[in-house]
Design a protein around this motif. Structure first.
Motif, mmCIF file in Angstrom:
data_model
loop_
_atom_site.group_PDB
_atom_site.id
_atom_site.type_symbol
_atom_site.label_atom_id
_atom_site.label_comp_id
_atom_site.label_asym_id
_atom_site.label_seq_id
_atom_site.Cartn_x
_atom_site.Cartn_y
_atom_site.Cartn_z
ATOM 1 N N PRO A 137 0.804 -1.225 0.000
ATOM 2 C CA PRO A 137 0.000 0.000 0.000
ATOM 3 C C PRO A 137 0.837 1.275 0.000
ATOM 4 N N ASP A 138 2.122 1.168 0.328
ATOM 5 C CA ASP A 138 2.959 2.367 0.378
ATOM 6 C C ASP A 138 3.813 2.537 -0.877
ATOM 7 N N ARG A 139 3.459 1.809 -1.936
ATOM 8 C CA ARG A 139 4.211 1.901 -3.195
ATOM 9 C C ARG A 139 3.227 1.941 -4.360
ATOM 10 N N ASP A 140 3.301 3.003 -5.165
ATOM 11 C CA ASP A 140 2.444 3.123 -6.353
ATOM 12 C C ASP A 140 3.110 2.461 -7.544
ATOM 13 N N PHE A 141 2.300 1.767 -8.341
ATOM 14 C CA PHE A 141 2.802 1.129 -9.554
ATOM 15 C C PHE A 141 2.155 1.782 -10.772
#
Length: 360
Positions: free
Chosen positions: A124-128
């Motif tokens: 949840p703390d990393r955008d792809f």
């Protein structure tokens, strides 16, 4: 005809401009901050109009750095280089875009593992970003979101990795984006730990712009000098008028009494793609557009930028209501649009003259 409830912000602004194109106070001045050119002693260059508006809105010096050039033509549109960015005025879209200097710089790194696509992370703390196959997290993610996101920086082109900075010889954690390179500076205070690489300087060292564009100028009056219309003539009708740059503020467009006004927030410039919008009063005898109602298709109009003439031929003359704002919308090819009020005495309609560049 457009109705206000269905208009975009730009079109609502255009509607306000046409509604107020009547006998406004004499004198024309840019009454917004962005409309007032400024000069930077640090580099001897200027900043004005749509570029200043974009600069102020998206972080100013911290994001873009100082201007390194004046505005000049590149790929058929006005551009200006800054320490960390290139700004481009797309009049056919009515917007400023940051140039893809990150993509240019990344071509030198395409074999680095950090530029290879990664698997979708379940975190949840990393955008792809499926568009490029890369992720964004941590301090870079917070900075990207807070300072303009896609519009200013574009999609990530790499993952984070350590790179040696050519300017100071130190190693930093970096990440490349379409329009920028982020650098993590742990030695700086928290608000400045994320800095943008000097891609503008890097690009200009490898790609030489016109010599005059890099030469320092003496004051802010030189802003956009290579593009600003300064004079308009229509010889058959005896029209010969200076042109001012018109500013705006909450629906006001101060068209000067004795000159015409080029409306920069929505307009293109001579020799570039888009709609070149120039307006003037009709009601002052023997001045400006007083004779414009007698214009005919085939008439030749000349717009000067300094001493450089740009010739146009009238292709369409029409009268519209103030609500017909389509005349101020972007065009996909170079178009000159002259606007004034008719008929004399009531000024309830708008005379529109559309012209296209004269064939060589």
């Amino acid at each position: 005809m457009f109705f206000a409830a269905r208009l975009t912000p730009a079109r609502r602004l255009a509607l306000g401009m046409l509604l107020l194109l009547v006998q406004l106070p004499a004198g024309s001045s840019a009454n917004t901050k962005a409309g007032t050119p400024i000069w930077f002693a640090e580099t001897g260059h200027t900043l004005a109009y749509v570029f200043r508006e974009f600069f102020d809105k998206h972080g100013g010096l911290a994001t873009f750095g100082y201007p390194l050039t004046e505005v000049f033509a590149e790929d058929g549109r006005p551009v200006q280089y800054f320490e960390r960015a290139r700004m481009e005025w797309h009049a056919d879209l009515q917007l400023v875009q940051a140039g893809h200097l990150g993509r240019w710089a990344a071509t030198q790194q395409h074999n680095h593992p950090a530029f290879q696509s990664v698997a979708f992370p379940r975190s949840p703390d990393r955008d792809f970003f499926v568009e490029t196959g890369h992720t964004l997290t941590g301090e870079f993610r917070r900075y990207w979101s807070a300072h303009g996101g896609l519009l200013v920086f574009g999609f990530p082109l790499s993952e984070e990795f350590v790179e040696r900075n050519a300017e100071d010889g130190r190693d930093y954690t970096v990440q490349y984006f379409e329009r920028a390179r982020f650098e993590l500076r742990p030695d700086l205070p928290a608000p400045h730990r994320v800095s943008l690489g000097h891609l503008g300087r890097q690009y200009l060292s490898a790609n030489v712009p016109p010599t005059w564009a890099t030469e320092p100028v003496e004051n802010a009056n030189a802003a956009w000098a290579a593009f600003r219309p300064t004079r308009l003539t229509l010889e058959r009708l005896g029209i010969d008028t200076e042109i001012s740059e018109a500013g705006f503020s909450l629906g006001k467009w101060d068209v000067p009494r004795y000159t015409a006004a080029h409306y920069w927030p929505l307009a293109a410039y001579p020799a570039t793609t888009g709609n070149i919008i120039i307006a003037g009063h009709v009601s002052y005898k023997d001045t400006i557009f007083n004779h414009l109602p007698a214009v005919q298709t085939g008439d030749r109009i000349t717009v000067f930028v300094g001493d450089q003439p740009h010739h146009y031929v009238v292709r369409e003359v029409l009268t519209v209501s103030p609500q017909d704002t389509w005349v101020m919308l972007p065009t996909s090819q170079e178009t000159l649009t002259l606007i004034t009020c008719v008929p004399p005495g009531t000024y309830t309609q708008r005379l529109i003259v559309r012209a296209e560049p004269e064939s060589s």
